[in-house]
Design an enzyme around this catalytic site. Sequence first.
Site, mmCIF file in Angstrom:
data_model
loop_
_atom_site.group_PDB
_atom_site.id
_atom_site.type_symbol
_atom_site.label_atom_id
_atom_site.label_comp_id
_atom_site.label_asym_id
_atom_site.label_seq_id
_atom_site.Cartn_x
_atom_site.Cartn_y
_atom_site.Cartn_z
ATOM 1 N N GLU A 53 -1.052 -15.324 -5.718
ATOM 2 C CA GLU A 53 -1.440 -15.921 -4.435
ATOM 3 C C GLU A 53 -1.142 -17.408 -4.561
ATOM 4 O OE1 GLU A 53 -2.496 -14.298 -1.828
ATOM 5 O OE2 GLU A 53 -2.945 -12.321 -2.661
ATOM 6 N N HIS B 39 2.393 -14.110 -2.753
ATOM 7 C CA HIS B 39 1.576 -13.882 -1.559
ATOM 8 C C HIS B 39 0.881 -15.188 -1.189
ATOM 9 C CE1 HIS B 39 1.921 -9.420 -1.716
ATOM 10 N NE2 HIS B 39 2.255 -9.719 -2.956
ATOM 11 N N ARG C 160 0.849 -1.211 0.000
ATOM 12 C CA ARG C 160 0.000 0.000 0.000
ATOM 13 C C ARG C 160 0.874 1.247 0.000
ATOM 14 N NH1 ARG C 160 -2.370 -4.067 -0.137
ATOM 15 N NH2 ARG C 160 -4.312 -4.708 0.901
HETATM 16 ZN ZN LIG Z 1 0.445 -10.681 0.691
#
Ligand SMILES: [Zn+2]
Length: 438
Positions: free
Chosen positions: A213, A131, A92
């Site tokens: 992911e 991730h 972020r």
């Molecule tokens: Zn992550």
Amino acid sequence: MQWALEISDKPGVFEPEPAFKYVGNMHGDEPLGRELVLLLADWLCDNYLKDPMASLIVDKIHLHLLPSMNPDGFAAQNGPTRNNAHDVDLNRDFPDQFFPQNNNEEKRQAETRAMMSWIRSTRFTASASFHEGALVANYPWDGNPDISQKYATSPDDSTFKYLAGVYANNHPVMSKSKEFVGGVTNGAAWYPLYGGMQDWNYLHGNCLDLTLEMNDQKWPHPTQIPRIWSEHRKSLLELVAATVKSGVHGRVMSSKKAQPLPASISVSGISHSMNASAEFGDYHRLLAPGQVYEVTASMAGYSSRSTFIFLPNHTAITLDFILDPLPAAAVEEEKKTPHTQAPGEKAETKTPVTKPGKTPPLTTEEMGSEEVIFRKPAKSLRNGLHSVDEEGGLGSSLPLRLIYLLPLVSVAAVLVCLFLASRGSYRYNTARQRLSRV
Ligand SMILES: [Zn+2]
């Protein structure tokens, strides 16, 4: 401190080849990337000259592997944390195209600044970060200007979907996802976020970055890693190889002095252009296959050239451009000695060496590419265009592992790699034991 490995037949040397990066452990409590990039490095080095995919990647691509983007979060005293030591979520923290909260680059976290500097200086063609908590290949955009949760289309939407599909379709489980159609998702359609790394990569580095992911469960038990590695291995390799097995590649040269030109490469219908390199005039424009594209090379002081190509499946196209200088640029070129800089160039021009009869860098045999020369150049020029890429062919050297500290301080390679591997496994296990929740 972030460390990266570069795997190539010429690590640390700029070549007219695509560069790719894998970034692990951006969130400190998602450690799988640390393990997978080291397993990938081992596999490539072990299989070079044995496996065609390993040889292709080592010889034709510069692969950069960053095991941990957030080492402080991983090693936090009370157990691994998502955020860094300043409690900032690095995904972020990048400047965002829609909102100005991160625009002051000096106030970004050290990890973010190091990544931005690396991305700006390395000229990556594509990349991905790892991730955990889901199993899906996520692609830009990550947000909408009205912060709504809906599909956000980037100029390269079809290219991103193609690359995400390359990853998902080579994974035995991801492609069969019940949650995500085809195992892929647009970032903002899943959940919008702002200040993320993948959008910044594309906007400011011309790098087609995915957010992968890797596993539904965060921080899986170490005994699961061999299974996870075997399920992801083909995807990891194919995504890297897509930078030479698909898309349009070539070089842009001046017709007058055979100087490489850092021209802008644009594709009709895609409002995002990319530049050829100043050093070699090479470009690597990934595009979704199965379509016709109009590709244009343009540069101030030169006549632009455009041509249509059909990009087939599983095949890259080689498309070289020879641009004619307009009168003013022709006079400028005439004034130059072979060692002076071309317009807009930062580094010294490396004049192509003519080696008649050599094989072009992207051959049909090696990657099924089709070659298109926009304008048939003089024989000597055309030979020159190809010969620059030909140094260090298959078998000329073993894959070296260059490990460098951002920004690029070279250190002894194999020892540190082994250290990282052993340290990474040790830390993975001990830190896992300390983790209070997954
Ligand atoms: Zn992550």
